[in-house]
Design an enzyme around this catalytic site. Structure first.
Site, mmCIF file in Angstrom:
data_model
loop_
_atom_site.group_PDB
_atom_site.id
_atom_site.type_symbol
_atom_site.label_atom_id
_atom_site.label_comp_id
_atom_site.label_asym_id
_atom_site.label_seq_id
_atom_site.Cartn_x
_atom_site.Cartn_y
_atom_site.Cartn_z
ATOM 1 N N LYS A 13 0.826 -1.184 -0.422
ATOM 2 C CA LYS A 13 -0.137 0.052 0.140
ATOM 3 C C LYS A 13 0.983 1.151 -0.400
ATOM 4 O O LYS A 13 0.950 2.445 -0.094
ATOM 5 C CB LYS A 13 -0.949 -0.247 2.037
ATOM 6 C CG LYS A 13 -1.902 -0.945 1.609
ATOM 7 C CD LYS A 13 -1.989 -1.219 2.783
ATOM 8 C CE LYS A 13 -1.846 -0.850 3.560
ATOM 9 N NZ LYS A 13 -1.196 -2.446 3.892
ATOM 10 N N ARG A 87 -9.770 0.228 8.530
ATOM 11 C CA ARG A 87 -9.597 -0.967 8.794
ATOM 12 C C ARG A 87 -10.795 -1.483 9.738
ATOM 13 O O ARG A 87 -10.611 -2.459 9.953
ATOM 14 C CB ARG A 87 -8.480 -0.363 9.730
ATOM 15 C CG ARG A 87 -6.773 -0.767 9.066
ATOM 16 C CD ARG A 87 -5.988 -0.630 9.824
ATOM 17 N NE ARG A 87 -4.525 -1.228 9.897
ATOM 18 C CZ ARG A 87 -3.843 -0.659 8.969
ATOM 19 N NH1 ARG A 87 -2.981 -0.148 8.802
ATOM 20 N NH2 ARG A 87 -2.392 -2.204 9.336
ATOM 21 N N ARG A 126 11.680 -5.698 5.720
ATOM 22 C CA ARG A 126 10.802 -4.165 4.656
ATOM 23 C C ARG A 126 11.517 -2.843 5.930
ATOM 24 O O ARG A 126 12.573 -2.940 6.308
ATOM 25 C CB ARG A 126 10.202 -3.383 5.372
ATOM 26 C CG ARG A 126 9.701 -2.034 5.031
ATOM 27 C CD ARG A 126 7.989 -2.081 5.044
ATOM 28 N NE ARG A 126 7.080 -2.461 6.310
ATOM 29 C CZ ARG A 126 5.628 -2.610 6.524
ATOM 30 N NH1 ARG A 126 5.304 -1.836 5.030
ATOM 31 N NH2 ARG A 126 5.082 -3.159 7.017
ATOM 32 N N ARG A 160 11.068 -0.447 11.365
ATOM 33 C CA ARG A 160 10.071 -0.445 11.520
ATOM 34 C C ARG A 160 10.570 -1.590 12.916
ATOM 35 O O ARG A 160 9.960 -3.038 12.994
ATOM 36 C CB ARG A 160 9.041 -1.024 11.010
ATOM 37 C CG ARG A 160 7.920 0.900 10.862
ATOM 38 C CD ARG A 160 7.254 0.213 9.676
ATOM 39 N NE ARG A 160 5.935 0.055 10.063
ATOM 40 C CZ ARG A 160 5.155 -0.463 9.813
ATOM 41 N NH1 ARG A 160 4.908 -0.152 8.702
ATOM 42 N NH2 ARG A 160 4.128 -1.424 10.258
ATOM 43 N N ARG A 171 -1.175 -8.793 13.203
ATOM 44 C CA ARG A 171 -1.773 -7.734 12.788
ATOM 45 C C ARG A 171 -2.640 -8.837 11.575
ATOM 46 O O ARG A 171 -3.096 -7.813 11.135
ATOM 47 C CB ARG A 171 -0.568 -6.748 11.637
ATOM 48 C CG ARG A 171 0.185 -5.915 12.977
ATOM 49 C CD ARG A 171 1.837 -5.489 12.218
ATOM 50 N NE ARG A 171 2.000 -4.915 11.800
ATOM 51 C CZ ARG A 171 2.921 -4.688 10.718
ATOM 52 N NH1 ARG A 171 4.332 -5.487 11.324
ATOM 53 N NH2 ARG A 171 3.376 -4.354 10.056
HETATM 54 P P1 ADP Z 1 1.319 -1.639 7.626
HETATM 55 O O1 ADP Z 1 1.736 -0.930 6.583
HETATM 56 O O2 ADP Z 1 1.880 -3.609 7.637
HETATM 57 O O3 ADP Z 1 -0.084 -1.847 7.182
HETATM 58 P P2 ADP Z 1 0.721 0.462 9.618
HETATM 59 O O4 ADP Z 1 1.866 1.795 9.127
HETATM 60 O O5 ADP Z 1 -0.109 1.136 8.060
HETATM 61 O O6 ADP Z 1 0.840 -0.946 8.568
HETATM 62 O O7 ADP Z 1 0.030 0.479 10.428
HETATM 63 C C1 ADP Z 1 0.949 -0.105 11.464
HETATM 64 C C2 ADP Z 1 0.462 0.080 12.785
HETATM 65 O O8 ADP Z 1 -0.527 1.522 13.496
HETATM 66 C C3 ADP Z 1 -0.791 -0.852 12.621
HETATM 67 O O9 ADP Z 1 -0.469 -2.281 13.303
HETATM 68 C C4 ADP Z 1 -1.787 -0.798 14.081
HETATM 69 O O10 ADP Z 1 -1.515 -1.059 15.458
HETATM 70 C C5 ADP Z 1 -2.001 1.583 13.945
HETATM 71 N N1 ADP Z 1 -2.847 1.876 12.614
HETATM 72 C C6 ADP Z 1 -2.626 2.480 11.851
HETATM 73 N N2 ADP Z 1 -3.597 2.914 10.953
HETATM 74 C C7 ADP Z 1 -4.478 1.999 11.962
HETATM 75 C C8 ADP Z 1 -6.255 2.100 11.549
HETATM 76 N N3 ADP Z 1 -6.708 2.892 10.506
HETATM 77 N N4 ADP Z 1 -6.611 2.156 12.502
HETATM 78 C C9 ADP Z 1 -6.206 1.429 14.219
HETATM 79 N N5 ADP Z 1 -4.987 1.614 13.979
HETATM 80 C C10 ADP Z 1 -4.047 1.365 13.197
HETATM 81 P P1 ADP Z 2 2.297 -2.196 2.970
HETATM 82 O O1 ADP Z 2 2.092 -0.402 3.136
HETATM 83 O O2 ADP Z 2 0.203 -2.551 2.814
HETATM 84 O O3 ADP Z 2 2.457 -2.574 4.475
HETATM 85 P P2 ADP Z 2 4.182 -2.132 1.988
HETATM 86 O O4 ADP Z 2 4.554 -0.851 0.144
HETATM 87 O O5 ADP Z 2 5.841 -1.293 3.213
HETATM 88 O O6 ADP Z 2 3.049 -2.111 2.315
HETATM 89 O O7 ADP Z 2 5.453 -2.752 1.184
HETATM 90 C C1 ADP Z 2 5.624 -3.497 2.054
HETATM 91 C C2 ADP Z 2 7.631 -4.492 1.985
HETATM 92 O O8 ADP Z 2 6.992 -5.085 0.937
HETATM 93 C C3 ADP Z 2 8.224 -3.553 1.427
HETATM 94 O O9 ADP Z 2 9.402 -3.632 1.776
HETATM 95 C C4 ADP Z 2 8.327 -2.974 -0.530
HETATM 96 O O10 ADP Z 2 10.388 -3.019 -0.580
HETATM 97 C C5 ADP Z 2 8.138 -4.235 -0.601
HETATM 98 N N1 ADP Z 2 7.049 -4.624 -1.874
HETATM 99 C C6 ADP Z 2 6.347 -3.968 -1.977
HETATM 100 N N2 ADP Z 2 5.926 -4.409 -2.880
HETATM 101 C C7 ADP Z 2 6.440 -5.340 -3.610
HETATM 102 C C8 ADP Z 2 6.119 -6.183 -4.529
HETATM 103 N N3 ADP Z 2 4.673 -6.221 -5.365
HETATM 104 N N4 ADP Z 2 6.976 -6.722 -5.205
HETATM 105 C C9 ADP Z 2 7.625 -7.279 -4.096
HETATM 106 N N5 ADP Z 2 8.101 -6.229 -2.789
HETATM 107 C C10 ADP Z 2 7.380 -5.567 -2.972
#
Ligand code: ADP
Ligand code: ADP
Ligand code: ZN
Length: 215
Positions: A13, A87, A126, A160, A171
């Site tokens: 994302k 979420r 990551r 992270r 998660r």
């Molecule tokens: P990821 O990239 O792994 O999807 P995020 O960076 O979006 O994770 O979120 C990291 C953490 O922040 C989540 O595990 C949760 O604890 C909190 N968080 C983020 N967005 C939300 C949301 N919309 N509602 C509740 N908790 C959230």
């Molecule tokens: P999210 O915001 O959904 O948690 P991220 O964009 O941070 O996900 O991506 C999670 C990890 O996967 C990062 O290390 C990123 O570089 C890698 N990644 C993202 N998209 C792809 C893809 N299409 N194929 C392989 N690795 C990816």
């Protein structure tokens, strides 16, 4: 144009949101980034959510809705990319009201589909540029050999604390329990579209571009 990027942790994302920001003059609203910023600046909210986030549980609806409302009312943009929000169904409702009050709508809810086994590898590999937020991966998008971020030249990268396997499992569970019902919710509203998030980063970006061009 307003869109939601919906998907489990590690789906890509943030990576795709950043591409859209560069290409389309949209603003990324990531509740995860907002909560991490609150922690680094030591605000009350930051202190309150630290433990919950480290464990991989969801922060309360009240807190994240408050953060989104604040950003939505102060930031001006041609469109918003909601990344990691909503979420829960309560958050989805709140977003619907927020957009309606502003006379705006949601143009697409893009679900990024990625296999669970691939997610754990993505999250544990990551890293992020500490200066500009560019997202890297040890295997699929390695940091440049000269140690400098390809986007901004910074040499500082962060990992992270919640990107460990235990927190990831919590998660993922939260995603299936609380967030995946949103797929049906937006499908029923005719706003849901899915992309193959297993494809390479450029291919996923192309699929999202196609969806936005048609919306
Ligand atoms: P990821 O990239 O792994 O999807 P995020 O960076 O979006 O994770 O979120 C990291 C953490 O922040 C989540 O595990 C949760 O604890 C909190 N968080 C983020 N967005 C939300 C949301 N919309 N509602 C509740 N908790 C959230
Ligand atoms: P999210 O915001 O959904 O948690 P991220 O964009 O941070 O996900 O991506 C999670 C990890 O996967 C990062 O290390 C990123 O570089 C890698 N990644 C993202 N998209 C792809 C893809 N299409 N194929 C392989 N690795 C990816
Ligand atoms: Zn950078």
């Amino acid at each position: 144009m307003n869109i939601i990027l919906l998907g489990p942790p590690g789906a890509g994302k943030g990576t795709q949101a950043r591409r859209l920001v560069d290409a389309r003059n949209m603003v990324q609203l990531s509740t995860g980034d907002m909560l991490r910023a609150a922690q680094s600046s030591g605000t009350e909210i930051g202190k309150k959510v630290a433990g919950v986030m480290a464990r991989g549980e969801l922060v309360t609806d009240e807190i994240v809705i408050g953060l989104i409302e604040e950003q939505f009312s102060t930031v001006k943009a041609d469109g918003f990319i909601f990344d990691g929000f909503p979420r829960t169904l309560a958050q989805a409702d709140a977003l619907g009201h927020l957009l309606a009050r502003a006379g705006q709508k949601l143009d697409a809810v893009i679900e990024m589909k990625v296999d669970d086994e691939a997610l754990v590898a993505r999250v544990t590999g990551r890293s992020t540029c500490a200066n500009c937020g560019e997202v890297y991966h040890d295997v699929t998008k390695p940091q440049p050999a000269d140690g400098k971020c390809s986007n901004c030249g910074s040499t500082e990268f962060t990992h992270r604390p919640d990107d460990n396997e235990e927190s990831f499992r919590t998660r993922l569970l939260a995603y299936y329990r609380d967030t995946s019902p949103l797929i049906g919710y937006y499908y029923a509203k005719g706003q849901h579209v899915a992309v193959d998030g297993m494809a390479e980063i450029d291919a996923v970006a192309a699929a999202i571009r196609d969806i936005l061009d048609k919306s």
